[in-house]
Design a protein around this motif. Structure first.
Motif, PDB file in Angstrom:
ATOM      1  N   GLU A  43       0.803  -1.219   0.000  1.00 42.83           N
ATOM      2  CA  GLU A  43       0.000   0.000   0.000  1.00 42.83           C
ATOM      3  C   GLU A  43       0.843   1.279   0.000  1.00 42.83           C
ATOM      4  N   PHE A  44       2.126   1.179  -0.292  1.00 38.55           N
ATOM      5  CA  PHE A  44       2.980   2.371  -0.199  1.00 38.55           C
ATOM      6  C   PHE A  44       2.488   3.501  -1.102  1.00 38.55           C
ATOM      7  N   ASN A  45       2.115   3.194  -2.328  1.00 39.68           N
ATOM      8  CA  ASN A  45       1.638   4.244  -3.236  1.00 39.68           C
ATOM      9  C   ASN A  45       0.398   4.937  -2.694  1.00 39.68           C
ATOM     10  N   GLU A  46      -0.497   4.166  -2.102  1.00 37.77           N
ATOM     11  CA  GLU A  46      -1.711   4.742  -1.538  1.00 37.77           C
ATOM     12  C   GLU A  46      -1.379   5.665  -0.360  1.00 37.77           C
ATOM     13  N   VAL A  47      -0.432   5.241   0.466  1.00 36.04           N
ATOM     14  CA  VAL A  47      -0.016   6.070   1.602  1.00 36.04           C
ATOM     15  C   VAL A  47       0.631   7.360   1.103  1.00 36.04           C
ATOM     16  N   LEU A  48       1.461   7.243   0.085  1.00 34.65           N
ATOM     17  CA  LEU A  48       2.127   8.431  -0.464  1.00 34.65           C
ATOM     18  C   LEU A  48       1.107   9.395  -1.058  1.00 34.65           C
ATOM     19  N   GLN A  49       0.092   8.869  -1.735  1.00 32.84           N
ATOM     20  CA  GLN A  49      -0.950   9.724  -2.300  1.00 32.84           C
ATOM     21  C   GLN A  49      -1.757  10.403  -1.198  1.00 32.84           C
ATOM     22  N   ALA A  50      -2.054   9.660  -0.129  1.00 38.47           N
ATOM     23  CA  ALA A  50      -2.781  10.249   0.989  1.00 38.47           C
ATOM     24  C   ALA A  50      -1.969  11.364   1.639  1.00 38.47           C
ATOM     25  N   THR A  51      -0.667  11.160   1.722  1.00 41.62           N
ATOM     26  CA  THR A  51       0.222  12.188   2.262  1.00 41.62           C
ATOM     27  C   THR A  51       0.205  13.427   1.383  1.00 41.62           C
ATOM     28  N   ARG A  52       0.260  13.227   0.099  1.00 33.63           N
ATOM     29  CA  ARG A  52       0.216  14.365  -0.822  1.00 33.63           C
ATOM     30  C   ARG A  52      -1.105  15.125  -0.690  1.00 33.63           C
TER      31      ARG A  52
END
Length: 286
Positions: free
Chosen positions: A251-260
């Motif tokens: 889920e790293f991409n999803e976490v990074l998008q949520a951070t953005r």
């Protein structure tokens, strides 16, 4: 936490290192890629709309929703102050510097990162299996910098020197209920640098055209290190999102998008005049 068993998936999924594989379904477009003037593969993916888990203390989360956000047409032109123009140019110049493993100053910066991360462990060489413990893809970190350049190393080193307690907390995964397969620290840091450059539209010359980028220039005018501090905030926020979403390596991409998403909201608040005014700035001291 060890991540080697599944590292192939993780590094394929990191947006600044490999083209993300996207499942095709209704409303999704197949990922494409192009090359910039240097011939480097630049990933181009459609933004993913992801429910964001808000992170941080209750006091500033509440404040985030009660404060108003600015809305501005992306097509609106604006004029930079002489100081903004000067500092933006210096920042954009930094983006153009690739990591060069033959340059002594770049080698010394990499050694300095190891020393501050593991002060009691001697580094055996610039190419060593030891680097994997920090979360690099292989024994030679220089190969991972190709996705972002020397600024990614500068960001990591700035974080280690300026906010050492927060840096070590993130490096060693000291807080929270961690996943069995954690994100690799160093590569996550490179992806955060890459994400911020895209989010702030810093590669658009002569100046950013997106709202987060426009608002960021006001912070840059107040503090020349605003980008580096924002990087530290983003890393701490990403880790907090990781824990709040109970994420694992897939889920790293999803976490990074949520951070953005959360960073964009904070940058659009009306009462943000300095980098220290961002609600998530407090994450650096928790």
């Amino acid at each position: 936490m060890k991540f080697r068993k599944h590292k192939q998936y993780f590094f394929q999924s990191c947006p600044c290192l490999h083209q993300r594989r996207m499942k095709r379904g209704k409303g999704e477009k197949k990922a494409t890629k192009s090359r910039d003037g240097t011939g480097q593969v630049v990933p181009l993916t459609e933004p993913v709309v992801i429910p964001t888990a808000m992170v941080g203390t209750r006091s500033w989360i509440g404040g985030l929703f009660t404060r108003t956000s600015r809305r501005q047409d992306k097509s609106v032109d604006y004029t930079l102050s002489p100081l903004q123009e000067e500092r933006l140019q210096r920042l954009q110049d930094r983006l153009l510097i690739p990591y060069d493993e033959t340059r002594v100053d770049h080698q010394e910066s990499l050694k300095a990162l190891w020393k501050v991360a593991y002060p009691h462990v001697s580094l055996t060489g610039l190419v060593s299996e030891q680097w994997k413990e920090m979360g690099w893809q292989g024994p030679n970190p220089s190969t991972d910098f190709r996705g972002c350049g020397f600024i990614a190393l500068e960001n990591l080193l700035f974080s280690a020197r300026t906010y050492p307690v927060c840096f070590r907390r993130l490096l060693l995964k000291q807080r929270g209920d961690r996943a069995k397969w954690e994100y690799p620290f160093a590569v996550a840091g490179i992806n955060i640098s890459f994400m911020l450059i895209q989010m702030l539209d810093l590669q658009n010359t002569p100046k950013p055209k997106c709202l987060p980028g426009m608002n960021f220039l006001k912070l840059l005018e107040e503090d020349e290190k605003a980008f580096d501090v924002l990087y530290c905030i983003a890393f701490a926020m990403m880790d907090a999102q990781w824990l709040a979403m109970h994420a694992s390596y897939m889920e790293f991409n999803e976490v990074l998008q949520a951070t953005r998403n959360q960073l964009e909201r904070e940058l659009s608040l009306d009462d943000i005049h300095r980098i220290q005014d961002l609600p998530a700035y407090n994450l650096l001291f928790q």
